[in-house]
Each structure stands twice: as structure tokens, then as C-alpha cells.
Design a protein around this motif. Structure first.
Motif, PDB file in Angstrom:
ATOM      1  N   MET A  40       4.035  10.226  -7.022  1.00 46.95           N
ATOM      2  CA  MET A  40       4.843  10.516  -7.943  1.00 46.95           C
ATOM      3  C   MET A  40       4.414  10.821  -9.140  1.00 46.95           C
ATOM      4  SD  MET A  40       7.705  10.858  -6.357  1.00 46.95           S
ATOM      5  CE  MET A  40       8.955  10.699  -7.877  1.00 46.95           C
ATOM      6  N   LYS A  41       3.339  10.266  -9.561  1.00 48.17           N
ATOM      7  CA  LYS A  41       2.989  10.256 -10.995  1.00 48.17           C
ATOM      8  C   LYS A  41       1.978  11.764 -11.072  1.00 48.17           C
ATOM      9  CE  LYS A  41      -0.352   8.450 -14.252  1.00 48.17           C
ATOM     10  NZ  LYS A  41      -1.486   7.535 -14.513  1.00 48.17           N
ATOM     11  N   LYS A  42       1.559  12.143  -9.821  1.00 49.00           N
ATOM     12  CA  LYS A  42       0.836  13.585  -9.764  1.00 49.00           C
ATOM     13  C   LYS A  42       1.803  14.440  -9.584  1.00 49.00           C
ATOM     14  CE  LYS A  42      -3.565  11.994  -7.585  1.00 49.00           C
ATOM     15  NZ  LYS A  42      -4.420  12.189  -6.298  1.00 49.00           N
ATOM     16  N   ILE A  43       2.978  14.204  -9.012  1.00 44.88           N
ATOM     17  CA  ILE A  43       4.008  15.418  -8.920  1.00 44.88           C
ATOM     18  C   ILE A  43       4.510  15.470 -10.588  1.00 44.88           C
ATOM     19  CG2 ILE A  43       6.506  15.682  -8.136  1.00 44.88           C
ATOM     20  CD1 ILE A  43       5.494  14.598  -5.606  1.00 44.88           C
ATOM     21  N   ASP A  44       4.756  14.589 -11.233  1.00 42.60           N
ATOM     22  CA  ASP A  44       5.347  14.636 -12.395  1.00 42.60           C
ATOM     23  C   ASP A  44       4.407  15.351 -13.226  1.00 42.60           C
ATOM     24  OD1 ASP A  44       7.581  13.262 -12.051  1.00 42.60           O
ATOM     25  OD2 ASP A  44       6.876  11.248 -12.666  1.00 42.60           O
ATOM     26  N   THR A  90       2.901  20.188 -16.243  1.00 43.76           N
ATOM     27  CA  THR A  90       2.027  21.140 -16.799  1.00 43.76           C
ATOM     28  C   THR A  90       2.500  22.709 -16.053  1.00 43.76           C
ATOM     29  OG1 THR A  90       0.486  20.691 -14.847  1.00 43.76           O
ATOM     30  CG2 THR A  90      -0.090  19.790 -16.654  1.00 43.76           C
ATOM     31  N   GLU A  91       3.623  22.579 -15.334  1.00 46.31           N
ATOM     32  CA  GLU A  91       4.108  23.768 -14.677  1.00 46.31           C
ATOM     33  C   GLU A  91       3.158  24.417 -13.663  1.00 46.31           C
ATOM     34  OE1 GLU A  91       5.398  26.479 -17.558  1.00 46.31           O
ATOM     35  OE2 GLU A  91       6.755  25.108 -18.463  1.00 46.31           O
ATOM     36  N   GLN A 100       2.087  21.367  -2.915  1.00 52.39           N
ATOM     37  CA  GLN A 100       1.145  20.440  -2.198  1.00 52.39           C
ATOM     38  C   GLN A 100       1.659  19.169  -2.331  1.00 52.39           C
ATOM     39  OE1 GLN A 100      -2.651  20.603  -3.507  1.00 52.39           O
ATOM     40  NE2 GLN A 100      -3.560  19.579  -1.565  1.00 52.39           N
ATOM     41  N   LEU A 101       1.912  18.634  -3.568  1.00 44.09           N
ATOM     42  CA  LEU A 101       1.877  17.130  -3.482  1.00 44.09           C
ATOM     43  C   LEU A 101       3.267  16.778  -3.112  1.00 44.09           C
ATOM     44  CD1 LEU A 101       0.612  16.795  -7.082  1.00 44.09           C
ATOM     45  CD2 LEU A 101      -0.418  15.443  -5.267  1.00 44.09           C
ATOM     46  N   SER A 102       4.312  17.651  -3.098  1.00 42.11           N
ATOM     47  CA  SER A 102       5.580  17.315  -2.366  1.00 42.11           C
ATOM     48  C   SER A 102       5.682  17.179  -1.097  1.00 42.11           C
ATOM     49  CB  SER A 102       6.354  18.302  -2.909  1.00 42.11           C
ATOM     50  OG  SER A 102       6.756  18.539  -4.530  1.00 42.11           O
ATOM     51  N   LYS A 103       4.717  18.145  -0.378  1.00 43.20           N
ATOM     52  CA  LYS A 103       4.621  18.079   0.942  1.00 43.20           C
ATOM     53  C   LYS A 103       3.733  16.739   1.159  1.00 43.20           C
ATOM     54  CE  LYS A 103       4.506  22.816   1.829  1.00 43.20           C
ATOM     55  NZ  LYS A 103       3.589  23.976   2.448  1.00 43.20           N
ATOM     56  N   LEU A 132       0.866  -1.122  -0.061  1.00 39.77           N
ATOM     57  CA  LEU A 132      -0.015  -0.050  -0.019  1.00 39.77           C
ATOM     58  C   LEU A 132       0.827   1.248   0.026  1.00 39.77           C
ATOM     59  CD1 LEU A 132      -2.835  -1.113   2.468  1.00 39.77           C
ATOM     60  CD2 LEU A 132      -2.981  -0.914   0.120  1.00 39.77           C
ATOM     61  N   LEU A 133       2.004   1.297   0.818  1.00 36.65           N
ATOM     62  CA  LEU A 133       2.839   2.331   0.787  1.00 36.65           C
ATOM     63  C   LEU A 133       3.195   2.533  -0.645  1.00 36.65           C
ATOM     64  CD1 LEU A 133       4.504   4.632   2.243  1.00 36.65           C
ATOM     65  CD2 LEU A 133       6.285   2.777   2.754  1.00 36.65           C
ATOM     66  N   LYS A 134       3.875   1.371  -1.113  1.00 34.22           N
ATOM     67  CA  LYS A 134       4.422   1.747  -2.650  1.00 34.22           C
ATOM     68  C   LYS A 134       3.611   2.291  -3.560  1.00 34.22           C
ATOM     69  CE  LYS A 134       8.336  -1.441  -2.205  1.00 34.22           C
ATOM     70  NZ  LYS A 134       8.996  -2.882  -2.665  1.00 34.22           N
ATOM     71  N   LYS A 135       2.121   1.753  -3.478  1.00 38.28           N
ATOM     72  CA  LYS A 135       1.104   2.255  -4.521  1.00 38.28           C
ATOM     73  C   LYS A 135       0.971   3.665  -4.206  1.00 38.28           C
ATOM     74  CE  LYS A 135      -3.267   1.185  -6.202  1.00 38.28           C
ATOM     75  NZ  LYS A 135      -4.270   0.201  -6.168  1.00 38.28           N
ATOM     76  N   GLU A 136       1.055   4.080  -2.868  1.00 36.22           N
ATOM     77  CA  GLU A 136       0.508   5.417  -2.747  1.00 36.22           C
ATOM     78  C   GLU A 136       1.693   6.421  -3.139  1.00 36.22           C
ATOM     79  OE1 GLU A 136      -1.798   8.832  -1.519  1.00 36.22           O
ATOM     80  OE2 GLU A 136      -2.156   6.605  -1.645  1.00 36.22           O
ATOM     81  N   LYS A 137       2.946   5.970  -2.895  1.00 36.79           N
ATOM     82  CA  LYS A 137       4.066   6.849  -3.453  1.00 36.79           C
ATOM     83  C   LYS A 137       4.063   6.941  -4.833  1.00 36.79           C
ATOM     84  CE  LYS A 137       8.013   6.588  -1.052  1.00 36.79           C
ATOM     85  NZ  LYS A 137       9.308   5.852  -0.265  1.00 36.79           N
ATOM     86  N   MET A 138       4.048   5.848  -5.431  1.00 40.81           N
ATOM     87  CA  MET A 138       3.822   5.809  -6.925  1.00 40.81           C
ATOM     88  C   MET A 138       2.806   6.794  -7.572  1.00 40.81           C
ATOM     89  SD  MET A 138       4.577   2.197  -7.987  1.00 40.81           S
ATOM     90  CE  MET A 138       4.459   2.129  -9.730  1.00 40.81           C
TER      91      MET A 138
END
Length: 78
Positions: A47-51, A56-57, A64-67, A38-44
Motif C-alpha cells: 500500500m505504501k508503494k502504491i501510494d 509520483t504519477e 504492477q503494484l496493484s496486481k 506477515l500478511l498485514k506487513k506485506e499488505k502495508m
């Protein structure tokens, strides 16, 4: 009459304790494994949302996502 000796009763008791201990360890292992998945899935997902925010700059979303990602890694010690 089928009476068991003290030794037989103690062996039986010891076997029950051993099986309970093994069961507990197995349950603990399964719980740890599921938590890790579950942790790995949440991190992935983060990371996708951060990317996407980077692509989209979108600075606000990126911060927010980085926090959220930092809190997640701090909470699970990874």
C-alpha cells in the motif's frame, strides 16, 4: 514391585494424548498468528508503494503494484 493398574495406565495415556492435542492446537494458533502478521506487513508495504506510485504519477508502477496486491489478497482470501 511398583506395578500400575490398567486404569492408571489408561489415565496416563489419556493425559499424554490431551497434552499432545493442546500442544498441536497451540502450535497451530501461533502459526496462524505469525502468518497474519506477515500478511498485514506485506499488505502495508505494498500500500505504501502504491501510494508513492500515485503521488509520483507512475502509472506503470501503480498497475504492477496493484496486481501484486490483488494476488496477495486472493492468495490469502482477504
Amino acid at each position: 514391585m511398583n506395578e500400575k493398574s490398567y486404569t492408571e495406565l489408561m489415565k496416563k495415556s489419556a493425559m499424554k494424548k490431551k497434552k499432545l492435542k493442546e500442544s498441536f492446537v497451540l502450535d497451530l494458533y501461533i502459526d496462524m498468528l505469525l502468518s497474519e502478521i506477515l500478511l498485514k506487513k506485506e499488505k502495508m508495504k505494498l500500500m505504501k508503494k502504491i501510494d508513492e506510485a500515485i503521488d509520483t504519477e507512475n502509472k506503470r508502477a501503480f498497475i504492477q503494484l496493484s496486481k501484486q496486491y490483488q494476488e496477495l489478497t486472493k492468495r490469502f482470501g482477504t
